[in-house]
Design a protein around this motif. Sequence first.
Motif, PDB file in Angstrom:
ATOM      1  N   LEU A   1      32.852 -18.280  28.371  1.00 55.78           N
ATOM      2  CA  LEU A   1      32.120 -17.035  28.129  1.00 55.78           C
ATOM      3  C   LEU A   1      32.527 -15.946  29.112  1.00 55.78           C
ATOM      4  O   LEU A   1      32.686 -14.788  28.734  1.00 55.78           O
ATOM      5  N   TRP A   2      32.721 -16.314  30.370  1.00 59.12           N
ATOM      6  CA  TRP A   2      33.111 -15.317  31.373  1.00 59.12           C
ATOM      7  C   TRP A   2      34.496 -14.740  31.070  1.00 59.12           C
ATOM      8  O   TRP A   2      34.699 -13.532  31.112  1.00 59.12           O
ATOM      9  N   ILE A   3      35.445 -15.622  30.737  1.00 60.53           N
ATOM     10  CA  ILE A   3      36.829 -15.174  30.479  1.00 60.53           C
ATOM     11  C   ILE A   3      36.887 -14.299  29.230  1.00 60.53           C
ATOM     12  O   ILE A   3      37.469 -13.205  29.241  1.00 60.53           O
ATOM     13  N   THR A   4      36.294 -14.775  28.137  1.00 69.76           N
ATOM     14  CA  THR A   4      36.364 -14.015  26.884  1.00 69.76           C
ATOM     15  C   THR A   4      35.576 -12.704  26.976  1.00 69.76           C
ATOM     16  O   THR A   4      35.994 -11.683  26.420  1.00 69.76           O
ATOM     17  N   THR A   5      34.457 -12.726  27.692  1.00 75.19           N
ATOM     18  CA  THR A   5      33.698 -11.494  27.893  1.00 75.19           C
ATOM     19  C   THR A   5      34.484 -10.521  28.771  1.00 75.19           C
ATOM     20  O   THR A   5      34.430  -9.300  28.563  1.00 75.19           O
TER      21      THR A   5
ATOM     22  N   CYS B   1      24.700 -10.952  29.231  1.00 73.64           N
ATOM     23  CA  CYS B   1      24.430 -10.731  30.667  1.00 73.64           C
ATOM     24  C   CYS B   1      25.736 -10.562  31.437  1.00 73.64           C
ATOM     25  O   CYS B   1      25.851  -9.696  32.315  1.00 73.64           O
ATOM     26  N   PHE B   2      26.730 -11.399  31.117  1.00 72.42           N
ATOM     27  CA  PHE B   2      28.053 -11.274  31.757  1.00 72.42           C
ATOM     28  C   PHE B   2      28.681  -9.918  31.423  1.00 72.42           C
ATOM     29  O   PHE B   2      29.281  -9.276  32.285  1.00 72.42           O
ATOM     30  N   PHE B   3      28.541  -9.495  30.163  1.00 73.99           N
ATOM     31  CA  PHE B   3      29.107  -8.225  29.727  1.00 73.99           C
ATOM     32  C   PHE B   3      28.500  -7.058  30.512  1.00 73.99           C
ATOM     33  O   PHE B   3      29.206  -6.165  30.985  1.00 73.99           O
ATOM     34  N   PHE B   4      27.178  -7.052  30.646  1.00 76.72           N
ATOM     35  CA  PHE B   4      26.508  -5.985  31.405  1.00 76.72           C
ATOM     36  C   PHE B   4      26.946  -5.987  32.865  1.00 76.72           C
ATOM     37  O   PHE B   4      27.176  -4.923  33.448  1.00 76.72           O
ATOM     38  N   LEU B   5      27.067  -7.176  33.457  1.00 72.57           N
ATOM     39  CA  LEU B   5      27.479  -7.284  34.857  1.00 72.57           C
ATOM     40  C   LEU B   5      28.894  -6.736  35.056  1.00 72.57           C
ATOM     41  O   LEU B   5      29.152  -5.949  35.983  1.00 72.57           O
ATOM     42  N   GLN B   6      29.804  -7.140  34.170  1.00 75.39           N
ATOM     43  CA  GLN B   6      31.194  -6.696  34.291  1.00 75.39           C
ATOM     44  C   GLN B   6      31.319  -5.190  34.083  1.00 75.39           C
ATOM     45  O   GLN B   6      32.019  -4.494  34.833  1.00 75.39           O
TER      46      GLN B   6
END
Length: 393
Positions: free
Chosen positions: A208-212, A282-287
């Motif tokens: 999820l982190w990589i693809t996001t 959540c990852f998307f918003f953080l990045q």
Amino acid sequence: MNRFIRNKLLWIGLGGIALLTTIFTFAFMGSTVNPTPKNLPIAIVTEDAGVTLPNGHKPNISETLVENLKKKDLNEVKWHFLSEDAALEAMNEKEIYATIILPEDLSQNIFSLLTETPKAPTASITINEGLNLTGANVAAQLSNGVVANLNAQVQEQLYTQIEEMKIPITADLAKTLASPITIKTEKINAVAENNANGNTPALFTQLLWITTFFSSMVLYTLLKKSSDGKWTAKTIARQIVAGLVYVSAVSAIILFFATQVLDVTVPHSGALFILLLFISLCFFFLQNALLNWIGYPAAPLFILLLFFSMPILTIAPEMLPQMTKDYLYSWVPFRFSIDLLKDFLFFDKAVFANGIGTLGVIGILSFLVMSLAIFKPTKGKDSAKEKQIATIH
């Protein structure tokens, strides 16, 4: 050739590579090459009522064990002396890796072995497999070691009683005395088959982190070009809507391949999709909170964060070096994602059973920071344009 060797960049580059190699070696191997447990939480439930022997002596095997354990200063284990219900609750709350249960009739059954009506004494060990498979296996070894030591002490006491009471040792009695206490082992919050030995929460998190990350980079680049680097409410709205579409697609694809192609065992596909979508959002918003404010320099930070975190995501925190635990594990967002996935996959908890958690709070704060980019001051290029327009008028 001499000119090449005397070039400063050659030696600066070598120094930089040596430094990077050192950092990455410690990052990838320092935390995992020799993991040893420290303060691994294991519960002991003592319900033993003891026994009164013919000579008037009243031994309680469990109490003796607890006293001995309290005297020992072990770095590997942190003992928790609880009731059975409290131990079960602690395991379900991901606080305990294993529980040793010493039943009410343990001492009575041990000394019954020397009577005409012997009863097999049994101690049980419950392993909390879903908390962390590696940590649970270590806890199981330590728990079995405790019961093995208890067996040795019991054996010695029984031989003392045999000598005092002058009891003949038959073949059956000798066989029983070799290991008086039977160990019954069971698992709680078990890891299902096809779950990468309990590592699917970490694998889902990494994917999820990589693809996001790639989704964030694509959308940031497109919006930056289309808006000339100016962040407006409309630009942020487009970023959010497009991000929701991207992470929905990412979550659906990961779920499809995991369940339909790789046969990963999951409790409920629909609920897992919602959880994957929540984590990736959540990852998307953080990045994008970082991208919107500092731009492309944020990209290497995302990659380095993943690289440094990957080796520690599958190891029990109690088995990490203290420095890694304090300065890396304690704050990386991935640990909160893994906790949510463990709750759902192994602990039979509904999605958001405990609210949105720490990851949800991080997501909300990141969303606010990302949206506040509309107040970000514009740089020289836009100022020059404005000056040109003002000159023409």
